[in-house]
Enzyme design. Structure first.
Site, PDB file in Angstrom:
ATOM      1  CD  GLU A  50      31.485  33.334 -18.873  1.00  0.00           C
ATOM      2  OE1 GLU A  50      32.662  33.099 -18.556  1.00  0.00           O
ATOM      3  OE2 GLU A  50      30.509  32.711 -18.404  1.00  0.00           O
ATOM      4  CD  GLU A 198      33.638  25.112 -15.708  1.00  0.00           C
ATOM      5  OE1 GLU A 198      32.957  25.500 -14.737  1.00  0.00           O
ATOM      6  OE2 GLU A 198      34.826  25.421 -15.864  1.00  0.00           O
ATOM      7  CE1 TYR A 264      40.166  30.148 -15.790  1.00  0.00           C
ATOM      8  CE2 TYR A 264      38.823  28.221 -15.292  1.00  0.00           C
ATOM      9  CZ  TYR A 264      39.016  29.407 -15.997  1.00  0.00           C
ATOM     10  OH  TYR A 264      38.070  29.841 -16.889  1.00  0.00           O
ATOM     11  CD  GLU A 321      35.996  28.268 -19.052  1.00  0.00           C
ATOM     12  OE1 GLU A 321      36.241  28.425 -17.833  1.00  0.00           O
ATOM     13  OE2 GLU A 321      34.850  28.143 -19.515  1.00  0.00           O
ATOM     14  CD  GLN A 370      35.983  35.018 -19.499  1.00  0.00           C
ATOM     15  OE1 GLN A 370      35.413  36.013 -19.921  1.00  0.00           O
ATOM     16  NE2 GLN A 370      35.355  34.056 -18.840  1.00  0.00           N
TER      17      GLN A 370
HETATM   18  O1  AHR Z   1      36.141  31.864 -16.924  1.00  0.00           O
HETATM   19  C1  AHR Z   1      35.264  32.042 -15.856  1.00  0.00           C
HETATM   20  C2  AHR Z   1      34.408  30.814 -15.581  1.00  0.00           C
HETATM   21  O2  AHR Z   1      35.220  29.770 -15.160  1.00  0.00           O
HETATM   22  C3  AHR Z   1      33.645  30.243 -16.737  1.00  0.00           C
HETATM   23  O3  AHR Z   1      32.440  30.884 -16.951  1.00  0.00           O
HETATM   24  C4  AHR Z   1      33.395  28.839 -16.298  1.00  0.00           C
HETATM   25  O4  AHR Z   1      33.240  27.956 -17.377  1.00  0.00           O
HETATM   26  C5  AHR Z   1      34.588  28.535 -15.418  1.00  0.00           C
HETATM   27  O5  AHR Z   1      34.200  27.949 -14.231  1.00  0.00           O
END
Ligand code: AHR
Length: 517
Positions: A50, A198, A264, A321, A370
């Site tokens: 990103e 998102e 996450y 993600e 990432q």
């Molecule tokens: O990976 C960082 C961010 O986390 C991304 O831009 C977003 O899609 C998510 O909230």
């Protein structure tokens, strides 16, 4: 003993029996090589890049005039490391950034491109030096598939449709000619195209129903030549929320190849204070394991919905993600999401891989967040220096699982690793038949204090020996630094059957990937 009554004695005897059972019971992993399951799409090992922090600029793209050796602006050291990982797919340009990205600002001579403010991440200048052509340079140099994320938030259906035409048209249309003028004759190969990101949050704070309508409209106008039509991805939910999968799989019947999902791992489970990347105690080790293993149930909940609404399994479930998200390193821009990466991250990655393999028929793509310098990165850079993180090594060890065929694995007498009220299974396992015909087994020991012995059986066959690699370290937060870039790296691992029994000793907090012979 003198004072023990009968009941106490019986209880003590049973406790003793349990204790001795625990002492000699060993974990048995049985692979059923005769029952091949779904193929693990190589894109389960996909990456995400990103426009965020130094993830692209500095970390990967330095420009053709940089003193740092590069190819078409992309750092040679980073390219070589990523090629060794067989990176199958890169998602770009975001993330939240995607819904603020206007592709026309990133084409043509770089000196003429407008400088913008990256309002999503750090409020820094975005020079638009990496645009469509540069991104395709990267994926083509890596030999990876391209996953382009469209802008639904601040863009329009026309802008998305024209971007797709610009990239994929082989006609003499104005947009295809513009691409040629900008140096690219042949169309680019867009393997995947997502409509927004998102949508429940940074992508527009929408409800699932509202997004479903916008998605249907947008994809009506997303056209590409028949033989190079990308797979279209709808932006789905996150965490415990299955309403996005439910609504999208019910309401969108056409032009939908997958629904995305984000989850996450946060050690504390709280966004306000997430926990540190290093220097944490065992409490945050085990909570990180527990919060990672939650992925299994989250996928299962969504897959259940998909199995009801899409029994033919046309719609994939892409975890586009995932990864650890810690408090940023002290002294860094809080909008850059820069964090150190330790042995714990490698264990987290391997646990996730083993989970993804179990859902290979639906989970046909995932993207760790990432690739470089952001969140759970493969690579960290500092000016001209770069290092491979423990997560990089986990990816490297699992390369044989790309496009491999899953095999059922049963784990008997798996011990629990406990701390206070929290307990997680000590061993996680996954097996597959590689494209090379070999049988691969991946094992994780989540316990940071104790090695564990695992007996390996192959149902209806024989396990004579294993050989491969093992990743561990002395400290839970062991990590690589620019001064010591190889402090954490895999070492060879072998074991031989004795008396017809193949035992493997998994060191505390380790990841092992072997070929079973
Ligand atoms: O990976 C960082 C961010 O986390 C991304 O831009 C977003 O899609 C998510 O909230």
């Amino acid at each position: 003993m003198r004072f023990m009554n009968k009941t106490i004695f019986a209880a003590a005897a049973s406790l003793l029996a349990c204790a001795s059972f625990a002492a000699w019971a060993e974990t048995v992993v049985t692979i059923d090589a005769a029952k091949p399951g779904a193929v693990i799409n190589k894109n389960v090992y996909g990456q995400f890049a990103e426009h965020l922090g130094t993830g692209i600029y500095e970390g990967m793209w330095v420009g053709p005039d940089s003193p740092i050796p590069n190819t078409k602006g992309w750092r040679n050291d980073v390219l070589a490391a990523l090629k060794d990982l067989h990176v199958p797919l890169v998602r770009w340009p975001g993330g939240c950034f995607a819904d603020e990205y206007h592709w026309r600002e990133g084409i043509g001579p770089r000196k003429d491109r407008p400088v913008k403010v990256n309002t999503m991440w750090g409020g820094v200048e975005e020079p638009n030096w990496v645009g469509t052509h540069e991104f395709f340079d990267l994926v083509e140099l890596l030999g990876a598939d391209a996953y382009v994320n469209g802008n639904l938030g601040t863009g329009s259906n026309q802008e998305m449709a024209e971007w797709l035409e610009y990239m994929t048209s082989n006609t003499k249309s104005g947009l295809a000619e513009l691409r040629r003028k900008n140096g690219r004759d042949k169309p680019f190969k867009v393997a995947y195209f997502a409509v927004g990101n998102e949508a429940w949050g940074c992508g527009g704070n929408m409800t699932p129903g509202h997004y479903a309508n916008l998605y249907k409209t947008a994809t009506t106008f997303l056209k590409a030549p028949h033989d190079s039509r990308p797979k279209f991805i709808a932006s789905g939910g996150n965490d415990n929320d299955v309403t996005w999968t439910t609504t999208l799989s019910k309401e969108v019947k056409d032009n939908i190849d997958a629904i995305s999902f984000h989850y996450y791992t946060i050690p504390t489970g709280k966004w306000e204070v997430k926990g540190a990347a290093t220097g944490f105690g065992e409490g945050e080790w085990i909570s990180t394991m527990k919060n990672t293993l939650a992925m299994d149930k989250l996928i299962a909940n969504n897959v259940k919905v998909l199995d009801q609404n899409d029994p033919q399994k046309k719609i994939g479930f892409y975890v586009d993600e995932w990864g650890t998200w810690y408090d940023v390193e002290k002294g860094t821009n809080s909008g850059f999401l820069y964090q150190q990466n330790s042995l714990r991250d490698a264990v987290v990655a391997a646990l996730n891989f083993n989970i993804f393999h179990n859902y290979a028929d639906r989970v046909r793509m995932t993207n760790i967040a990432q690739m470089v310098n952001v969140l759970q990165a493969m690579i960290l850079t500092d000016k001209d220096k770069m290092l491979k993180t423990p997560t990089y090594h986990a990816y490297h060890m699992y390369v044989p699982f790309q496009d491999a065929t899953t095999l059922p694995v049963a784990i008997k007498d798996n011990g629990a690793y406990k701390l206070g009220e929290t307990a997680v299974p000590q061993v996680s396992a996954s097996a597959a038949r590689g494209k090379d015909g070999k049988l691969y087994l991946a094992l994780v020991n989540t316990n940071p204090n104790k090695e564990t012995e695992v007996t390996v059986n192959v149902a209806g066959g024989k396990a004579g020996a294993v050989q491969g690699r093992m990743l561990t370290a002395g400290a839970m937060d062991a990590h690589n630094t620019f001064a010591q870039p190889d402090a954490v790296k895999p070492v060879p691992f072998t074991a031989q059957a004795k008396g017809g029994k193949l035992s493997m000793k998994l060191p505390a907090k380790s990841v092992v990937v072997v070929n079973v012979e």
